[in-house]
Motif scaffolding. Structure first.
Motif, PDB file in Angstrom:
ATOM      1  N   TYR A  22      12.395   2.696  11.335  1.00 32.82           N
ATOM      2  CA  TYR A  22      13.593   2.868  10.506  1.00 32.82           C
ATOM      3  C   TYR A  22      13.277   3.547   9.171  1.00 32.82           C
ATOM      4  CZ  TYR A  22      15.577  -0.852  13.521  1.00 32.82           C
ATOM      5  OH  TYR A  22      16.016  -1.616  14.566  1.00 32.82           O
ATOM      6  N   LEU A  23      11.982   3.638   8.805  1.00 36.24           N
ATOM      7  CA  LEU A  23      11.615   4.116   7.463  1.00 36.24           C
ATOM      8  C   LEU A  23      11.759   5.631   7.350  1.00 36.24           C
ATOM      9  CD1 LEU A  23       8.331   2.003   7.041  1.00 36.24           C
ATOM     10  CD2 LEU A  23      10.563   1.536   5.975  1.00 36.24           C
ATOM     11  N   THR A  24      12.320   6.092   6.229  1.00 38.47           N
ATOM     12  CA  THR A  24      12.301   7.531   5.914  1.00 38.47           C
ATOM     13  C   THR A  24      10.871   7.885   5.504  1.00 38.47           C
ATOM     14  OG1 THR A  24      12.721   7.176   3.574  1.00 38.47           O
ATOM     15  CG2 THR A  24      14.672   7.367   4.994  1.00 38.47           C
ATOM     16  N   PRO A  25      10.518   9.177   5.490  1.00 38.54           N
ATOM     17  CA  PRO A  25       9.147   9.544   5.079  1.00 38.54           C
ATOM     18  C   PRO A  25       8.786   8.998   3.692  1.00 38.54           C
ATOM     19  CG  PRO A  25      10.245  11.426   6.079  1.00 38.54           C
ATOM     20  CD  PRO A  25      11.281  10.344   5.978  1.00 38.54           C
ATOM     21  N   GLU A  26       9.757   8.988   2.781  1.00 37.18           N
ATOM     22  CA  GLU A  26       9.475   8.467   1.435  1.00 37.18           C
ATOM     23  C   GLU A  26       9.211   6.957   1.476  1.00 37.18           C
ATOM     24  OE1 GLU A  26      12.170  10.368   2.244  1.00 37.18           O
ATOM     25  OE2 GLU A  26      11.207  12.211   1.517  1.00 37.18           O
ATOM     26  N   GLN A  27      10.080   6.258   2.218  1.00 39.07           N
ATOM     27  CA  GLN A  27       9.906   4.799   2.326  1.00 39.07           C
ATOM     28  C   GLN A  27       8.569   4.470   3.008  1.00 39.07           C
ATOM     29  OE1 GLN A  27      13.475   4.089   4.469  1.00 39.07           O
ATOM     30  NE2 GLN A  27      14.767   3.946   2.629  1.00 39.07           N
ATOM     31  N   ARG A  28       8.233   5.288   4.007  1.00 40.86           N
ATOM     32  CA  ARG A  28       6.965   5.065   4.721  1.00 40.86           C
ATOM     33  C   ARG A  28       5.774   5.175   3.771  1.00 40.86           C
ATOM     34  NH1 ARG A  28       2.997   4.021   5.956  1.00 40.86           N
ATOM     35  NH2 ARG A  28       1.762   4.145   7.871  1.00 40.86           N
ATOM     36  N   GLN A  29       5.913   6.076   2.791  1.00 40.07           N
ATOM     37  CA  GLN A  29       4.831   6.223   1.802  1.00 40.07           C
ATOM     38  C   GLN A  29       4.669   4.975   0.940  1.00 40.07           C
ATOM     39  OE1 GLN A  29       5.241   9.930  -0.539  1.00 40.07           O
ATOM     40  NE2 GLN A  29       3.279  10.410   0.484  1.00 40.07           N
ATOM     41  N   ASP A  30       5.808   4.326   0.633  1.00 40.00           N
ATOM     42  CA  ASP A  30       5.758   3.134  -0.230  1.00 40.00           C
ATOM     43  C   ASP A  30       5.409   1.852   0.543  1.00 40.00           C
ATOM     44  OD1 ASP A  30       6.440   4.785  -2.268  1.00 40.00           O
ATOM     45  OD2 ASP A  30       8.406   3.893  -2.682  1.00 40.00           O
ATOM     46  N   ALA A  31       5.683   1.858   1.860  1.00 45.51           N
ATOM     47  CA  ALA A  31       5.582   0.613   2.647  1.00 45.51           C
ATOM     48  C   ALA A  31       4.205  -0.065   2.571  1.00 45.51           C
ATOM     49  CB  ALA A  31       5.973   0.887   4.103  1.00 45.51           C
ATOM     50  N   PRO A  32       3.095   0.697   2.485  1.00 42.47           N
ATOM     51  CA  PRO A  32       1.784   0.026   2.428  1.00 42.47           C
ATOM     52  C   PRO A  32       1.592  -0.857   1.196  1.00 42.47           C
ATOM     53  CG  PRO A  32       1.522   2.329   3.033  1.00 42.47           C
ATOM     54  CD  PRO A  32       2.949   2.156   2.602  1.00 42.47           C
ATOM     55  N   LEU A  33       2.480  -0.718   0.195  1.00 41.51           N
ATOM     56  CA  LEU A  33       2.371  -1.590  -0.982  1.00 41.51           C
ATOM     57  C   LEU A  33       2.518  -3.059  -0.608  1.00 41.51           C
ATOM     58  CD1 LEU A  33       4.401   0.462  -3.632  1.00 41.51           C
ATOM     59  CD2 LEU A  33       1.939  -0.043  -3.685  1.00 41.51           C
ATOM     60  N   ILE A  34       3.233  -3.329   0.494  1.00 43.75           N
ATOM     61  CA  ILE A  34       3.410  -4.730   0.886  1.00 43.75           C
ATOM     62  C   ILE A  34       2.041  -5.342   1.199  1.00 43.75           C
ATOM     63  CG2 ILE A  34       4.422  -6.288   2.634  1.00 43.75           C
ATOM     64  CD1 ILE A  34       6.750  -4.250   2.865  1.00 43.75           C
ATOM     65  N   TYR A  35       1.266  -4.660   2.035  1.00 47.05           N
ATOM     66  CA  TYR A  35      -0.057  -5.198   2.344  1.00 47.05           C
ATOM     67  C   TYR A  35      -0.983  -5.113   1.140  1.00 47.05           C
ATOM     68  CZ  TYR A  35      -4.580  -6.096   4.440  1.00 47.05           C
ATOM     69  OH  TYR A  35      -5.818  -6.616   4.715  1.00 47.05           O
ATOM     70  N   LYS A  36      -0.812  -4.032   0.352  1.00 46.04           N
ATOM     71  CA  LYS A  36      -1.654  -3.897  -0.850  1.00 46.04           C
ATOM     72  C   LYS A  36      -1.441  -5.114  -1.775  1.00 46.04           C
ATOM     73  CE  LYS A  36      -2.684  -0.602  -4.536  1.00 46.04           C
ATOM     74  NZ  LYS A  36      -2.045   0.443  -5.381  1.00 46.04           N
ATOM     75  N   ALA A  47      10.571  -7.996   2.761  1.00 37.54           N
ATOM     76  CA  ALA A  47      11.129  -7.037   1.802  1.00 37.54           C
ATOM     77  C   ALA A  47      11.989  -6.016   2.540  1.00 37.54           C
ATOM     78  CB  ALA A  47      10.011  -6.323   1.046  1.00 37.54           C
ATOM     79  N   LYS A  48      13.013  -5.604   1.845  1.00 34.07           N
ATOM     80  CA  LYS A  48      13.854  -4.527   2.377  1.00 34.07           C
ATOM     81  C   LYS A  48      13.316  -3.199   1.856  1.00 34.07           C
ATOM     82  CE  LYS A  48      17.939  -6.011   4.299  1.00 34.07           C
ATOM     83  NZ  LYS A  48      18.752  -5.358   5.337  1.00 34.07           N
ATOM     84  N   LEU A  49      13.309  -2.225   2.770  1.00 30.34           N
ATOM     85  CA  LEU A  49      12.940  -0.860   2.398  1.00 30.34           C
ATOM     86  C   LEU A  49      13.991   0.017   3.073  1.00 30.34           C
ATOM     87  CD1 LEU A  49       9.088  -0.196   2.614  1.00 30.34           C
ATOM     88  CD2 LEU A  49      10.728   1.040   1.188  1.00 30.34           C
ATOM     89  N   GLY A  50      15.048   0.361   2.346  1.00 38.03           N
ATOM     90  CA  GLY A  50      16.163   1.048   2.993  1.00 38.03           C
ATOM     91  C   GLY A  50      16.803   0.117   4.002  1.00 38.03           C
ATOM     92  N   THR A  51      16.988   0.592   5.255  1.00 37.75           N
ATOM     93  CA  THR A  51      17.609  -0.259   6.277  1.00 37.75           C
ATOM     94  C   THR A  51      16.588  -1.176   6.948  1.00 37.75           C
ATOM     95  OG1 THR A  51      17.255   1.412   7.980  1.00 37.75           O
ATOM     96  CG2 THR A  51      19.365   1.484   6.829  1.00 37.75           C
TER      97      THR A  51
END
Lengths: 285, 285
Positions: free
Chosen positions: A190-204, A266-270
């Motif tokens: 479901y992640l946009t390319p931008e959201q995909r870039q931010d998503a690893p912050l969850i594990y970080k 966490a929500k990241l977009g949809t």
């Protein structure tokens, strides 16, 4: 590899395997298989003679405003992946096969399901435990394999199996991650390319929490602040919860003593993404 | 005949029977065995190679003001009866064996359990369905045998087995009665000699209801009046409910068309007795 769509066929397959004295490993999934699922399948192959993978997007575990319709489905790709992993049978029933009449019977694990994801997803775990009970009764496995990524689900299922004396063993397998740390999930699609870039912050943020605990931090408030400050690096990430809880009761801990589950939604977009780690205050690095 | 008290022993017994290709018949009881139980055991002997009888007074199906402590227990007599019937194994676990920790997981059949006995015994059926699930998972029978006397229980258990795809068949056996018509029940022991004299009026009222239906009466109100007038012959009998309900939904019927369950619960001193019959408006005498 056989793809079975009826309960009767599945039961016949199991009877046949049993009559040959074979052990059965079971990997329940909602399809859209990724490397996380494949790691469960490989573990199942190691531990059991026959491996059954179910692919069933279970409607009773989705809330009315959730993504039941949008949930990714790709049976042909899933079949190919299972074939590559030498799965013995896929069980892929239609909704009517699993719920031929109004379902009146629910399996519910109290208390554990009110916490973490249970707060924002009322009825979700009741749907999960009920469909797992149904699938366990159909496949009758010796082992069933779940991912640590869905940490609360694994704890709930293990408690259900213990409380109800279900004749199988639950095996929880490590979370499989993308090279940048993002936990594998069918919902990552479901992640946009931008959201995909931010998503690893969850594990970080979880890794930063582990570092803090390893360095002696015992205050859950302080550890949560560490997580929040990492997540705040993205304006797209909206945390739903950041909880540090007891591994048995899922109750929030004021201090970290011994083992604890640090869990984030966490929500990241949809997309609503979850991840967790287990820390142990008694084994400092 | 073996008497097994641990889940581990019971599982080993079942594994052994299974490895010899034997089918397993299971009669779950709370002990204080009477002729009704023995009829279940005989039916089990006919249908299966190995018969297991459980004797467990399950605390989770008793309400706080109910007769858990007073419930009759006589293991030596029960063992002798089972031996006489050539039962293969008794499973008689202690409460701690069945509930070693706080039980968080409950199996609940909605709707069907709100009606009839469910109204005055909140939580009763949840206790029954949960313990039956546990026992089924331990004994793993091909068949489980229940009495029609506990008519709502039989309907609830059958629905649970269907909804959860449990791999066994429920066999419901006719109610066994004393020569004067009183349904066999462990709770008949609570009756004083005077109450025991009046108790057959419960079945007499059901028989009168059947006669009325056989003679063409279709109004459930009229049939209930017939029942009430018979029960009124005793000043000791306090009816709790007299219900004429659909066999699948247990919903009250305004008119009798096709099959119906006529069910009664009544207090007689400290005893709460239940009984029922199934009538069929389509097969008049």
């Amino acid at each position: 590899m056989r793809t079975l769509t009826t309960i009767e066929e599945m039961r016949a397959f199991v009877r046949d395997a049993r009559s040959q004295g074979k052990s059965i490993g079971f990997v329940p999934t909602m399809g859209a298989l990724h490397a996380g699922h494949l790691s469960l399948i490989r573990r199942a192959k190691e531990k059991s003679d026959v491996v059954v993978v179910s692919i069933f997007v279970n409607p009773t575990q989705f809330g009315p405003s959730e993504d039941l319709e949008a949930y990714p489905r790709d049976m042909a790709a899933d079949q190919q992946k299972c074939r590559d992993e030498q799965v013995d049978a896929i069980f892929a029933p239609a909704v009517n096969e699993m719920y031929p009449q109004e379902n009146l019977t629910w399996v519910n694990v109290e208390s554990l399901t009110d916490k973490l994801c249970g707060r924002s997803r009322p009825g979700h775990f009741r749907g999960v435990t009920t469909v797992c009970t149904k699938l366990f009764n159909i496949v009758q496995p010796d082992y069933a394999f779940f991912g640590q990524k869905d940490g609360q689900q694994a704890i709930v299922i293990k408690r259900m199996v213990a409380d109800l004396n279900m004749p199988l063993q639950i095996v929880v397998c490590d979370t499989v991650r993308e090279p940048d740390g993002l936990a594998m999930s069918s919902r990552n699609k479901y992640l946009t390319p931008e959201q995909r870039q931010d998503a690893p912050l969850i594990y970080k943020s979880l890794a930063a929490a582990r570092d803090a605990v390893d360095q002696g931090e015992r205050s859950t408030e302080k550890v949560k602040q560490t997580i929040q400050s990492v997540l705040a690096e993205s304006q797209e990430i909206e945390p739903e919860y950041i909880n540090i809880v007891d591994l048995d009761t899922l109750s929030e801990l004021p201090q970290i003593q011994g083992k604890a589950l640090i869990a984030i939604a966490a929500k990241l977009g949809t997309a609503r993404l979850i991840d967790n780690i287990i820390v142990d205050a008694n084994t400092q690095k």
